[in-house]
Motif scaffolding. Structure first.
Motif, PDB file in Angstrom:
ATOM      1  N   GLY D  28     -33.414 -14.181  71.121  1.00 39.63           N
ATOM      2  CA  GLY D  28     -32.145 -14.128  71.719  1.00 39.63           C
ATOM      3  C   GLY D  28     -31.055 -13.510  71.129  1.00 39.63           C
ATOM      4  O   GLY D  28     -31.040 -13.404  69.675  1.00 39.63           O
ATOM      5  N   PHE D  29     -30.119 -13.012  71.651  1.00 39.22           N
ATOM      6  CA  PHE D  29     -28.845 -12.567  70.913  1.00 39.22           C
ATOM      7  C   PHE D  29     -28.223 -13.275  70.058  1.00 39.22           C
ATOM      8  O   PHE D  29     -28.042 -12.719  68.987  1.00 39.22           O
ATOM      9  CB  PHE D  29     -27.683 -12.119  72.027  1.00 39.22           C
ATOM     10  CG  PHE D  29     -28.000 -11.249  73.036  1.00 39.22           C
ATOM     11  CD1 PHE D  29     -28.846  -9.853  72.753  1.00 39.22           C
ATOM     12  CD2 PHE D  29     -27.779 -11.225  74.240  1.00 39.22           C
ATOM     13  CE1 PHE D  29     -29.273  -9.086  73.568  1.00 39.22           C
ATOM     14  CE2 PHE D  29     -28.300 -10.363  75.439  1.00 39.22           C
ATOM     15  CZ  PHE D  29     -28.831  -9.136  74.852  1.00 39.22           C
ATOM     16  N   ARG D  53     -20.277  -0.750  65.221  1.00 42.97           N
ATOM     17  CA  ARG D  53     -18.913  -1.594  64.659  1.00 42.97           C
ATOM     18  C   ARG D  53     -19.028  -2.912  64.795  1.00 42.97           C
ATOM     19  O   ARG D  53     -18.151  -3.694  64.150  1.00 42.97           O
ATOM     20  CB  ARG D  53     -17.681  -1.192  65.402  1.00 42.97           C
ATOM     21  CG  ARG D  53     -17.307   0.430  65.497  1.00 42.97           C
ATOM     22  CD  ARG D  53     -16.092   0.615  64.972  1.00 42.97           C
ATOM     23  NE  ARG D  53     -15.249   0.849  66.193  1.00 42.97           N
ATOM     24  CZ  ARG D  53     -14.851   1.932  66.848  1.00 42.97           C
ATOM     25  NH1 ARG D  53     -15.321   3.204  66.176  1.00 42.97           N
ATOM     26  NH2 ARG D  53     -14.244   2.077  67.894  1.00 42.97           N
ATOM     27  N   SER D  54     -19.695  -3.668  65.335  1.00 42.75           N
ATOM     28  CA  SER D  54     -19.766  -5.113  65.360  1.00 42.75           C
ATOM     29  C   SER D  54     -21.031  -5.465  66.098  1.00 42.75           C
ATOM     30  O   SER D  54     -21.888  -4.830  66.899  1.00 42.75           O
ATOM     31  CB  SER D  54     -18.654  -5.798  66.235  1.00 42.75           C
ATOM     32  OG  SER D  54     -18.515  -5.477  67.761  1.00 42.75           O
ATOM     33  N   ASP D  60     -23.891  -5.504  73.405  1.00 42.18           N
ATOM     34  CA  ASP D  60     -23.597  -4.758  74.511  1.00 42.18           C
ATOM     35  C   ASP D  60     -24.565  -3.505  74.593  1.00 42.18           C
ATOM     36  O   ASP D  60     -25.240  -3.232  75.794  1.00 42.18           O
ATOM     37  CB  ASP D  60     -22.255  -3.997  74.170  1.00 42.18           C
ATOM     38  CG  ASP D  60     -21.207  -4.785  75.370  1.00 42.18           C
ATOM     39  OD1 ASP D  60     -20.951  -5.715  75.362  1.00 42.18           O
ATOM     40  OD2 ASP D  60     -20.812  -3.902  76.215  1.00 42.18           O
ATOM     41  N   ALA D  61     -24.929  -2.689  73.600  1.00 44.51           N
ATOM     42  CA  ALA D  61     -25.763  -1.533  73.757  1.00 44.51           C
ATOM     43  C   ALA D  61     -27.154  -2.188  74.131  1.00 44.51           C
ATOM     44  O   ALA D  61     -27.819  -1.367  74.874  1.00 44.51           O
ATOM     45  CB  ALA D  61     -25.695  -1.074  72.267  1.00 44.51           C
ATOM     46  N   ARG D 118     -19.292 -11.797  79.377  1.00 47.56           N
ATOM     47  CA  ARG D 118     -18.928 -10.580  78.686  1.00 47.56           C
ATOM     48  C   ARG D 118     -18.808  -9.732  79.816  1.00 47.56           C
ATOM     49  O   ARG D 118     -19.846  -9.012  80.453  1.00 47.56           O
ATOM     50  CB  ARG D 118     -20.153 -10.203  77.933  1.00 47.56           C
ATOM     51  CG  ARG D 118     -19.654  -9.042  76.811  1.00 47.56           C
ATOM     52  CD  ARG D 118     -21.247  -8.757  76.058  1.00 47.56           C
ATOM     53  NE  ARG D 118     -21.434  -9.881  75.113  1.00 47.56           N
ATOM     54  CZ  ARG D 118     -21.253 -10.023  73.701  1.00 47.56           C
ATOM     55  NH1 ARG D 118     -20.677  -8.952  73.497  1.00 47.56           N
ATOM     56  NH2 ARG D 118     -21.558 -10.891  72.915  1.00 47.56           N
ATOM     57  N   PRO D 119     -17.618  -9.462  80.109  1.00 52.18           N
ATOM     58  CA  PRO D 119     -17.195  -8.508  81.453  1.00 52.18           C
ATOM     59  C   PRO D 119     -17.922  -7.198  81.374  1.00 52.18           C
ATOM     60  O   PRO D 119     -18.389  -6.545  82.376  1.00 52.18           O
ATOM     61  CB  PRO D 119     -15.762  -8.390  81.396  1.00 52.18           C
ATOM     62  CG  PRO D 119     -15.283  -9.526  80.491  1.00 52.18           C
ATOM     63  CD  PRO D 119     -16.195 -10.066  79.582  1.00 52.18           C
ATOM     64  N   SER D 120     -17.931  -6.341  79.945  1.00 48.08           N
ATOM     65  CA  SER D 120     -18.649  -5.183  79.959  1.00 48.08           C
ATOM     66  C   SER D 120     -19.997  -4.942  80.421  1.00 48.08           C
ATOM     67  O   SER D 120     -20.419  -4.251  81.104  1.00 48.08           O
ATOM     68  CB  SER D 120     -18.450  -4.718  78.777  1.00 48.08           C
ATOM     69  OG  SER D 120     -19.292  -5.518  77.501  1.00 48.08           O
ATOM     70  N   LEU D 121     -20.715  -6.297  80.121  1.00 46.04           N
ATOM     71  CA  LEU D 121     -21.968  -6.305  80.544  1.00 46.04           C
ATOM     72  C   LEU D 121     -22.192  -6.677  82.008  1.00 46.04           C
ATOM     73  O   LEU D 121     -23.044  -6.041  82.778  1.00 46.04           O
ATOM     74  CB  LEU D 121     -22.926  -7.706  79.658  1.00 46.04           C
ATOM     75  CG  LEU D 121     -23.704  -6.980  78.522  1.00 46.04           C
ATOM     76  CD1 LEU D 121     -24.590  -8.096  77.906  1.00 46.04           C
ATOM     77  CD2 LEU D 121     -24.721  -5.964  78.737  1.00 46.04           C
TER      78      LEU D 121
END
Lengths: 181, 181, 181, 181
Positions: D28-29, D53-54, D60-61, D118-121
């Motif tokens: 898991g993450f 960078r983090s 995310d990637a 996580r809005p980006s996801l």
DNA sequence: GATGAATGAGTGTTCATTCAT
DNA sequence: CATGAATGAACACTCATTCAT
């Protein structure tokens, strides 16, 4: 209800601050790592962080403490009976700076430098300086000087130079200052 | 033969030092990372390291440079014709400090703090201070004072306090200093 | 004899679970620290640990609770008189998901993800799913469908997708599902 | 001009992402530490941080990559000639999920859970879902169904349930779904 | 000679959990 | 029985510096 008394808590806080103090005086704020402070305190990392939330808070506290201690020393000087003359005062300030240990004044020098980038410290420094000038003004009122406030200001402004002279320049040029002042 | 190359080398070195200077003035020596300096210089990491072997060397160079620049400013002041009077000199020193940009004096404050732990900087500071006192003594010889050297020493010792007053304490108390001095 | 004490114990346990619930729904299982839970519960650290031996046990309990609550909601839906038609059922499930607060379904999504690595949760999820399918099969027996069990399975399998559609994809495509189903 | 070619850079990035992928699929993450990823990659800590960078950027990637890979698989399925029938499609999706390695679908489940916070996801998940529905709609247009879009929506909504059934519930109930669908 | 990718040691800080009181 | 102070190990991340190309 805390398991540890308020008194004991304060005691521990002071112990950590003292440990940090030694490190800061030796290596400066930034070349001291939290691990250095932690090792010096004998506590665990999280033990230290219970009392100080961050390194910044610790630096702040150390900086403020240095000014508080200076105030205390000056309070003693200024409270002497009979009040010191101009020459006596300067002599005692110099003696105070030259008297070991010099942790206090080393940290003060660093606190001033740090205050350039840390508004909270700058504010504290301003307060300290204002009080110092006020007290010196009162004292100077008893001397045979034309403008007590001006003389007090000169003395207060001289202070950083005295510390730097002591620590960096190889000693305070006491004789010369006596003559010129 | 490598004349131009030598010149270019010096030019590059100064460019890096100037870039570091800006970072140091803003953030202090220790909160500035080499990456900050490298980015500010626009060169590559090893490009910077070709000219300065370590961060310490860069800090040293910046500290020394700050004193060199101060010397330059004082040289100009002291070389004035006719020579400044006591009051004029103080006024010009204050003006010099208060005139932007204040990079120079910010770095000087930090250099003094850094000199606590860095003998090479301390030594440089001592030299600077000795020269300054000597020059001021010469100048004070022209004033109507009993002991020119003592007055020069007082002035030189006052300098750190002036910088700190300007940067930290909210301004130099010019009026009062004029009166008392 | 310790009847009341037992009751109080259960009450406390539920209080802690509820406090943890809120944190978990907001931040997820892993971005919630035990200190968050402890603060939310208003108890002491060891107070919480008296009722849940570890964070894992708390996550487990929260995951199970989410399934238990889902069962309760489905029980109510499935127990309606007269029994809901196919369309009514879907409508009510959607309504149930869309009705705030959405803590329950947020935790369910996380519980499924967590079940990937936590056999105890996976087992619980299997039980929940089996019971759900059984109940839906009974209900589907009353509808005009060829294979009630197959329809029940399809419905049960759809459930995670409905939650994700609601929480992540911007809403459940109710209309389309009605038509296709 | 980079010392490493753009291609090689991309290759390294993919290597790190793949290493992280394995950890994420297993633990898991959040139960995966950066040290786990770093060890798996065989690089140094700062080597990894040069490319991501983090940890958040890495999560995310990975989340995005899982959706990208799903798209690829679906593209292949949907591009078959002749186009798959309804039953064939479902069979192939199930086969795709059941076929090892199951890293991809494990991460997808976690990505949906992570998208809650996580809005980006979440945005990426929305895009993926919209494209999937569009493609499925095209395909369903060739089937003998009343409302192709509705059927496509049902299929797309079912997807999370299929993954969870496979990973958590002990297997996809293929037979039943064939009948009901 | 110049690049910038790569490193190992270290940064400040938080974690779940325990145990002396 | 309950407290909350204390811990050791881990956390994500950055540092000044080097060296293969």
């Amino acid at each position: 209800m805390p398991r540890i008394s308020e008194e004991r808590r304060e005691q521990r806080r002071r112990h950590i601050l003292t440990s940090a103090w030694r490190c800061f005086a030796r290596d400066g704020f930034h070349a001291t790592s939290m691990d250095d402070v932690i090792a010096a305190s004998g506590l665990s990392a999280s033990g230290v962080y219970r009392y100080f939330r961050s390194k910044d808070e610790l630096i702040d506290a150390a900086g403020r403490e240095s000014m508080r201690l200076f105030r205390e020393l000056f309070d003693r000087l200024l409270g002497q009976r009979p009040p010191p003359t101009r020459t006596q005062l300067l002599a005692e300030v110099v003696a105070m700076i030259e008297e070991p240990p010099d942790d206090l004044s080393r940290i003060a020098v660093q606190a001033w430098a740090e205050a350039l980038r840390r508004p909270s410290l700058a504010e504290h420094a301003r307060d300290f300086h204002a009080e110092l000038r006020a007290d010196l003004t009162t004292l100077a009122g008893r001397w045979d000087v034309e403008d007590p406030e001006a003389v007090a200001t000169l003395l207060a402004t001289l202070l950083p130079g005295l510390l730097i002279a002591h620590h960096v320049l190889g000693g305070i040029p006491t004789e010369a200052l006596f003559k010129a002042f």
